[in-house]
Design an enzyme around this catalytic site. Structure first.
Site, PDB file in Angstrom:
ATOM      1  N   ASP A 204     -46.432 -48.020  76.513  1.00 14.64           N
ATOM      2  CA  ASP A 204     -47.195 -47.431  76.908  1.00 14.64           C
ATOM      3  C   ASP A 204     -46.697 -46.225  76.852  1.00 14.64           C
ATOM      4  OD1 ASP A 204     -46.864 -46.888  81.033  1.00 14.64           O
ATOM      5  OD2 ASP A 204     -48.536 -47.284  79.275  1.00 14.64           O
ATOM      6  N   LEU A 285     -50.147 -45.622  86.153  1.00 11.21           N
ATOM      7  CA  LEU A 285     -51.436 -44.840  86.359  1.00 11.21           C
ATOM      8  C   LEU A 285     -51.376 -43.733  85.235  1.00 11.21           C
ATOM      9  CD1 LEU A 285     -50.192 -43.654  90.315  1.00 11.21           C
ATOM     10  CD2 LEU A 285     -51.938 -44.503  89.157  1.00 11.21           C
ATOM     11  N   ARG A 286     -50.593 -44.815  84.171  1.00  6.45           N
ATOM     12  CA  ARG A 286     -50.013 -43.089  82.769  1.00  6.45           C
ATOM     13  C   ARG A 286     -51.817 -42.864  82.050  1.00  6.45           C
ATOM     14  NH1 ARG A 286     -44.798 -44.702  81.488  1.00  6.45           N
ATOM     15  NH2 ARG A 286     -43.599 -43.521  81.579  1.00  6.45           N
ATOM     16  N   GLY A 287     -52.133 -44.831  82.543  1.00 10.10           N
ATOM     17  CA  GLY A 287     -53.090 -44.783  82.374  1.00 10.10           C
ATOM     18  C   GLY A 287     -54.343 -43.184  82.493  1.00 10.10           C
TER      19      GLY A 287
END
Lengths: 356, 607
Positions: A204, A285-287
């Site tokens: 991630d 929410l990193r995506g």
């Protein structure tokens, strides 16, 4: 104290002369424009030029300013150095000079000492002074850190690298030393998924991921060998032939770096990104953040001031395919899933409008 | 000694000799030679030939070398003695311009493989203090490891083997023929010297290049490096022969030495291979192109051809035929096995054995010499040296140069002791015979995949042993990779008798190997216990059951944690699987309708 001068050994293969691998090259360019994206993870077969591409890219980037003899790559433009860098904090610091963007390799079997830095043995044993000898993290500041076979790296090393990459700072508390120094770098990792899975936490943290494959078309392989052979026979002439394209790429990156903060993100694009992530079930929410930043960098590279859906379409694959929750009984690879979701949310054909 | 095998053996020897000559002509370009041979007179003869043809400096690279010696580091002894920093020059920098020979190369640690691979790639090695030193050399890796499904990891690390251009497999030859061949060497050191001078001027035609690459593509020898090595080998061969352009002979030799051994599949047109008797042939491919049927091969896969398609295809076919003579052993038998052995985990059993040193968290200090993974614990060293200060003439009482210094001797050195959390390997032994219904196999596969998906957090590995018919086989070597497991498991067959004893034996062997590599194995046997094939492979319920119980007792003696899952359709007291569990000292779990998640839960409950 970094006396690296690869120019005396052999000039580097020009970035623009790399055949094919469009996705990988695009991902590296995006990561170079905006390091906050978090680097690139290149999965793929060996011998596909991943390490070459990273070095070539660093070579064509504009040189950075630093003082000779400074092991932390302190930026002279920032005034007082952030760390007790003996070279920069001295009464009469040397004049800043230009040097190429650093690329540091993390070798297989690296120990924590070499990565984080340790007590300077020589000075301690011989002069009895306590001093810090900076490690690879300090050398990579304002540059690239390339990790080969990242999925074979030991766990405690991965933890150290993750912390440093995420916070942009290396905190050293060992052997009687206590200090911290900045280390903002673009992390590039390569690996072969057949040899072991990466933990999702590590996956991630990488901003973008690309899969690199050996070219299947014979014509492409022939071109790769032909160019490589020409380079080996006469490196200077070969580099001169590609110098113009390299310079154009470098100019694009510099312009994009300046422009990327101004690029507007229209609501339609934000909505599309959010719907993509929901459709794919990406964790966290990193995506979304990464996809948005990557799309912005892609737009900036082409000189545009607003994101359009093409940018989102192109950024979706690299930004999201490694963040999907793995269902082991699902046969479809993650790339296929992302492509399906993109076709659904953004419309299959080019120019098809978003729904809703 | 019948004539035919002798001629074949001589052809193989001449090829190996040619490899030594090619290496001597262009060591840096070709990277090196991967020589798979047992220790013996043939190998010794080859090494001597290589040295003779090279004629330059030769360095020996020991298998126990560590990264510090390779790259150069602070030389503690000299530093302490002279009171000023002294750096040792790295081994890689010392190899610049020489030929490096590495015996037992399959035992090189990963910490050493990395720097060597990097030096082969870049032609330079990082030295002390961030400097870069040139390190251009050719590497001869002498590999004595045995290939084979059970001995995972006894081969040269892939990171090294793919950077060595020429791959040669030598088998023992009768001493008399060897002496004969040695008395008539084909190449001399002078020829090699002339060839080196001619190398840069050899012309490479577009057709030759296309032929090589197409040959490599059709044989599945992938990787940009393969193509480059093939080209350089062909060029070196042309230079040796005094030719100004690459000929068909050079292409064939390059095919045999670089492409053939890396092949992963058979070429599409099988009929071309059957034109010659067997797979041995001399280097005379000029005769074959006219005989070959018209190239309808130009239509399949990516048959891109240059100006004259017929000619290029004919040359490509010639390359493939030559390469076919040197396909890796067993390619015809089991393609998946080859893929498995080539993509095996780089940390071999020996490498992982040394993994304890220098890796993991630090816990305390012990006396010892630093270097090669062992890190100096400076504070402990100084603490050990301080009490002796006055006696050794340092400290405030001393005069002159000794004043204020702390004399340190080699005995005071302390190194950091590290500890690494042990990883677990779960070895599944699955009964794939006809007596357990087909869906058991599906459940076992599902359980393995689920365990793998969860194992990332615990850094566990999973291995799968299948037994059916007359023997047991290691279907999935210990791996953490879900991708690999899925690929291998999808093609697993079922049916036949139940060789329970062989299955338990093989599972125990895999577990022992994992233990030697520093991991903690757990054994899970999924069976209905109805053994009907004994260790010898012959049928007979009574012997089969006896053998199975003896295998179980041997497993219990090793102290392995085990679980037996009974997959019989109806559970009765005194079932054979229960007896097996009792003999193995294992837990017994009746599971009439074994289901993937239930199996997973049971294994998790074991720890």
């Amino acid at each position: 104290m970094d006396k690296t001068s690869t120019a005396t050994i052999k000039p580097l293969y020009p970035f623009s002369a790399i055949v094919g691998q469009a996705e990988m090259k695009a991902a590296f360019l995006i990561a170079a424009v905006d390091p906050s994206i978090g680097g690139v993870l290149a999965f793929g077969d060996r011998g596909t030029g991943k390490s070459t591409a990273v070095r070539s890219l660093a070579a064509l980037l504009p040189p950075i300013e630093s003082r000779p003899g400074c092991p932390y790559n302190c930026d002279p433009a920032r005034g007082a150095p952030d760390v007790a860098c003996s070279a920069c904090a001295a009464g009469n610091p040397p004049e800043p000079a230009l040097r190429p963007t650093p690329v540091v390799d993390l070798p297989l079997g690296a120990t924590e000492d070499r990565v984080v830095g340790a007590l300077d043995l020589e000075r301690a044993l011989v002069k009895g002074e306590k001093a810090f000898q900076p490690g690879l993290l300090a050398r990579a500041h304002r540059g690239f850190l390339y990790i080969d076979e990242v999925n074979l790296l030991e766990d405690h090393l991965i933890d150290v690298l993750l912390d440093a990459a995420a916070s942009g700072e290396n905190v050293v508390e060992r052997e009687g030393l206590s200090l911290r120094h900045p280390c903002r770098f673009v992390l590039v990792g390569s690996g072969n998924p057949e040899e072991g899975e990466l933990r999702p936490q590590l996956l991630d943290r990488f901003g973008l991921s690309v899969t690199v494959r050996t070219p299947a078309a014979v014509a492409e392989r022939i071109e790769v060998v032909r160019r490589r052979d020409a380079f080996e026979r006469d490196p200077e002439a070969f580099c001169a032939a590609w110098a113009e394209e390299d310079a154009a790429t470098a100019a694009r990156i510099v312009a994009a770096r300046a422009l990327v903060r101004e690029v507007a993100t229209p609501d339609a694009a934000l909505e599309a990104i959010a719907r993509l992530c929901v459709a794919l079930g990406a964790d966290g929410l990193r995506g979304e953040l990464t996809c948005m930043r990557a799309a912005r960098a892609a737009a900036a590279l082409e000189g545009r001031v607003a994101i359009d859906l093409e940018d989102v379409r192109r950024a979706a694959g690299p930004a999201l395919s490694h963040r999907l929750r793995r269902d082991p009984l699902d046969e479809a690879g993650s790339e296929a899933r992302v492509a399906r979701a993109v076709a659904e949310v953004l419309g299959g054909a080019e120019g098809a409008p978003t729904r809703g | 000694m019948s004539p035919a095998p002798d001629a074949a053996a001589e052809a193989r020897w001449r090829d190996a000799e040619a490899a030594a000559a090619l290496l001597a002509v262009d060591p840096v370009g070709l990277g090196g030679v991967w020589l798979r041979a047992r220790v013996g007179p043939t190998r010794a003869l080859w090494v001597e030939t290589a040295r003779r043809l090279w004629g330059g400096p030769v360095r020996r690279l020991p298998a126990t070398i560590g990264a510090e010696r390779l790259l150069g580091a602070l030389d503690l002894a000299a530093t302490l003695r002279e009171g000023a920093p002294r750096f040792s020059r790295g081994f890689l920098a010392e190899c610049d311009g020489a030929l490096a020979i590495a015996p037992m190369a399959e035992r090189l640690e990963p910490g050493a493989v990395g720097p060597i691979a990097a030096a082969l790639d870049r032609g330079s090695a990082p030295g002390a203090e961030g400097s870069v030193a040139p390190a251009r050399f050719g590497l001869i890796a002498l590999d004595e490891g045995e290939a084979g499904a059970g001995e995972e990891g006894e081969r040269l690390a892939p990171a090294l083997s793919e950077r060595l251009g020429l791959w040669v497999a030598l088998s023992e030859c009768p001493v008399r023929s060897q002496a004969e061949w040695a008395a008539r060497p084909v190449w001399s050191a002078d020829q090699v010297r002339d060839a080196r001078a001619r190398l840069a001027s050899v012309a490479v035609s577009a057709e030759a290049l296309s032929a090589l690459i197409e040959g490599a593509a059709r044989l599945g020898a992938d990787g940009a490096r393969t193509d480059l090595f093939a080209l350089r080998a062909a060029r070196a061969s042309a230079a040796l022969g005094g030719r100004e352009a690459i000929s068909a002979e050079d292409l064939a030799l390059a095919g045999r030495l670089t492409i053939g051994p890396r092949a992963t599949r058979l070429p599409e047109q099988e009929d071309r291979l059957e034109q010659e008797d067997g797979s041995e042939e001399e280097a005379a491919p000029e005769e074959t192109p006219p005989d070959a049927p018209p190239p309808d091969a130009s239509s399949d896969d990516a048959g891109q051809a240059e100006t004259e398609p017929h000619e290029v295809d004919a040359m490509a076919d010639a390359v493939i035929e030559a390469a076919a003579a040197r396909l890796p052993e067993g390619l015809l038998q089991g393609l998946s096995e080859i893929a498995r052995s080539r993509s095996s985990a780089p940390a071999g059993a020996s490498g992982a054995r040394r993994a304890g040193r220098g890796r993991g968290r630090a816990v305390g200090a012990v006396p010892g010499r630093p270097g090669d993974g062992a890190r100096l614990d400076l504070l402990a060293t100084l603490r050990a040296a301080v009490p002796w200060r006055m006696l050794r003439g340092g400290g405030a009482a001393a005069s002159g140069a000794g004043r204020g210094r702390l004399p340190v001797r080699m005995d005071d050195l302390r190194i950091v002791r590290t500890e690494q959390k042990a990883e677990t390997v779960i070895v599944f032994a699955v009964d794939a015979s006809g007596s357990t219904a087909l869906n058991r196999l599906g459940e076992a596969k599902g359980a393995v995949e689920l365990l793998l998906a969860e194992s990332y957090a615990r850094r566990d590995q999973v291995a799968l042993v299948c037994f059916r018919g007359a023997r047991a086989e290691l279907a999935l070597p210990p791996t953490r990779s879900l991708t690999r497991a899925k690929r291998l498991l999808s093609g697993l067959p079922g049916g036949g008798g139940t060789p329970l004893a062989s299955g338990v034996d093989l599972a125990r062997a895999v577990a022992e190997q994992a233990r030697r590599a520093g991991r903690t194995p757990t054994l899970v046997v999924l069976t209905d216990g109805q053994a009907n094939v004994a260790r010898s492979g012959l049928g007979g319920r009574v012997e089969a059951m006896e053998d199975a119980l003896s295998a179980a007792r041997a497993t219990a003696a090793t102290g392995l944690k085990a679980l037996v899952i009974d997959a019989s359709p109806r559970i009765r007291p005194g079932a054979p699987a229960e007896a097996l569990a009792a003999a193995m000292g294992a837990r017994y779990l009746p599971l009439p309708r074994a289901e993937a998640r239930a199996v997973t839960a049971a294994v998790r409950a074991l720890d």
